[in-house]
Design a protein around this motif. Structure first.
Motif, PDB file in Angstrom:
ATOM      1  N   THR A 101       5.897  -2.740  -6.589  1.00 49.39           N
ATOM      2  CA  THR A 101       6.063  -4.193  -6.504  1.00 49.39           C
ATOM      3  C   THR A 101       7.484  -4.627  -6.834  1.00 49.39           C
ATOM      4  N   TRP A 106      -0.094  -6.339  -1.674  1.00 54.10           N
ATOM      5  CA  TRP A 106      -1.248  -6.017  -2.503  1.00 54.10           C
ATOM      6  C   TRP A 106      -1.847  -7.239  -3.208  1.00 54.10           C
ATOM      7  N   THR A 117       1.975   0.425  -5.992  1.00 53.84           N
ATOM      8  CA  THR A 117       2.437  -0.746  -5.244  1.00 53.84           C
ATOM      9  C   THR A 117       3.938  -0.814  -5.047  1.00 53.84           C
ATOM     10  N   ARG A 126      -5.147  -3.578  -0.487  1.00 51.61           N
ATOM     11  CA  ARG A 126      -3.976  -3.713   0.369  1.00 51.61           C
ATOM     12  C   ARG A 126      -4.288  -4.639   1.534  1.00 51.61           C
ATOM     13  N   THR A 130       2.960  -8.233  -4.914  1.00 54.15           N
ATOM     14  CA  THR A 130       1.594  -8.068  -5.389  1.00 54.15           C
ATOM     15  C   THR A 130       1.159  -9.391  -5.988  1.00 54.15           C
TER      16      THR A 130
END
Length: 325
Positions: free
Chosen positions: A80, A189, A78, A321, A157
């Motif tokens: 993130t 995400w 990810t 996703r 995320t």
């Protein structure tokens, strides 16, 4: 030194109004029901914390095992920058993600959302102390109503853990997933923790433990109604019931009146009659199969890219996703 902030979108007055509205609608309904939100006053939260440590209650242990095994992969997949957590509570398991994301070098901000201002402020203070380089931005709100207030920006995320998705019936669940997709930009995400369908001999004891802690947790909603709405429930006059519904593939928690009774709720101006054996539905906890959950996520606009479970296959983590519209 980190920056911390807490935005409050649901205060004590609104919570009181919502409780009164839920009690009026649910207790005068046929059959009677109450939403599980109202288990979680301070006492209820302590009881649930105790439940998570019981031998019968596998979900917390199984999810933590899966997170511990796959947090580094989640961080790598990810990248993130901002981790958002819905229904954050103490953010205990989330620290596995925070550690992995910090080690990956991408994380800059953590945004926990919870309905309890007291619990959220305690969590924000603890996280800020443990992760001094992290910007922590708490949001006091209900994830079914206040997602629009979550901050945008950064590669986000959203973590929705604990199997809480199963507490929503199919219609509200679909709406929440769609709202989460609207919240996110394409390429961001959703990390979702969901309990899986399994043998009822394993499922039912998780909601009906031998020590009776879950029974006391279930009855706690009656204590809340007594305190907040002036009701005169006798919680000890209700039996705890945990039942597996194979058609819907969910656990139902109910409270069953042992004898006929009349309960006054002076704050609402009503008196509620219970027949002997009449049941009050307090929680549904849906369990999932991979294909069904994948399809629900796809309908909302998410593509499941990664799927993990604990070694025993009790509990799932899916990383999805947000797809372009």
């Amino acid at each position: 030194m980190n920056d911390t902030d807490v935005d409050v979108y649901i205060g004590a007055d609104e919570l009181a109004r919502t409780l009164a509205a839920d009690a009026a609608a649910g207790l005068t309904g046929s059959p009677k029901w109450l939403p599980p939100t109202w288990f979680y006053d301070a006492r209820g939260s302590r009881l649930f914390d105790e439940i998570t440590r019981l031998p019968e209650y596998y979900p917390t242990r199984a999810e933590r095992t899966a997170l511990r095994a796959h947090a580094d992969e989640i961080a790598a997949h990810t990248g993130t920058k901002t981790l958002v957590e819905l229904g954050s509570g103490s953010s205990d398991k989330t620290r596995l993600l925070l550690d992995a994301l910090r080690a990956h070098g991408s994380l800059g901000a953590f945004v926990p959302l919870d309905v309890s201002e007291t619990a959220l402020r305690e969590s924000v203070a603890a996280i800020a102390a443990e992760y001094p380089a992290l910007q922590v931005h708490g949001v006091v709100g209900d994830f079914t109503r206040h997602l629009r207030h979550l901050p945008r920006g950064g590669t986000r995320t959203v973590a929705f853990l604990g199997g809480t998705i199963g507490n929503l019936l199919p219609g509200p669940r679909a709406r929440l997933l769609a709202e989460l997709r609207d919240l996110l930009e394409p390429g961001e995400w959703l990390l979702l923790g969901a309990d899986l369908v399994k043998d009822p001999a394993v499922l039912v004891p998780a909601y009906d433990d031998a020590l009776g802690v879950t029974a006391e947790f279930n009855r706690n909603v009656l204590h809340v109604l007594n305190r907040e709405l002036g009701a005169d429930f006798d919680p000890g006059a209700f039996d705890h019931v945990a039942r597996w519904d194979p058609g819907h593939e969910w656990i139902e928690m109910r409270l069953r009146a042992r004898t006929p009774m009349r309960v006054r709720l002076p704050e609402l101006g009503v008196t509620i009659a219970f027949d002997a054996g009449e049941e009050l539905l307090t929680e549904v906890s849906a369990k999932f199969r991979r294909d069904r959950l994948t399809a629900e996520l796809a309908t909302a606009g998410f593509a499941v890219r990664y799927w993990w479970t604990d070694p025993e296959g009790l509990f799932s983590l899916s990383l999805s996703r947000a797809e372009p519209r």
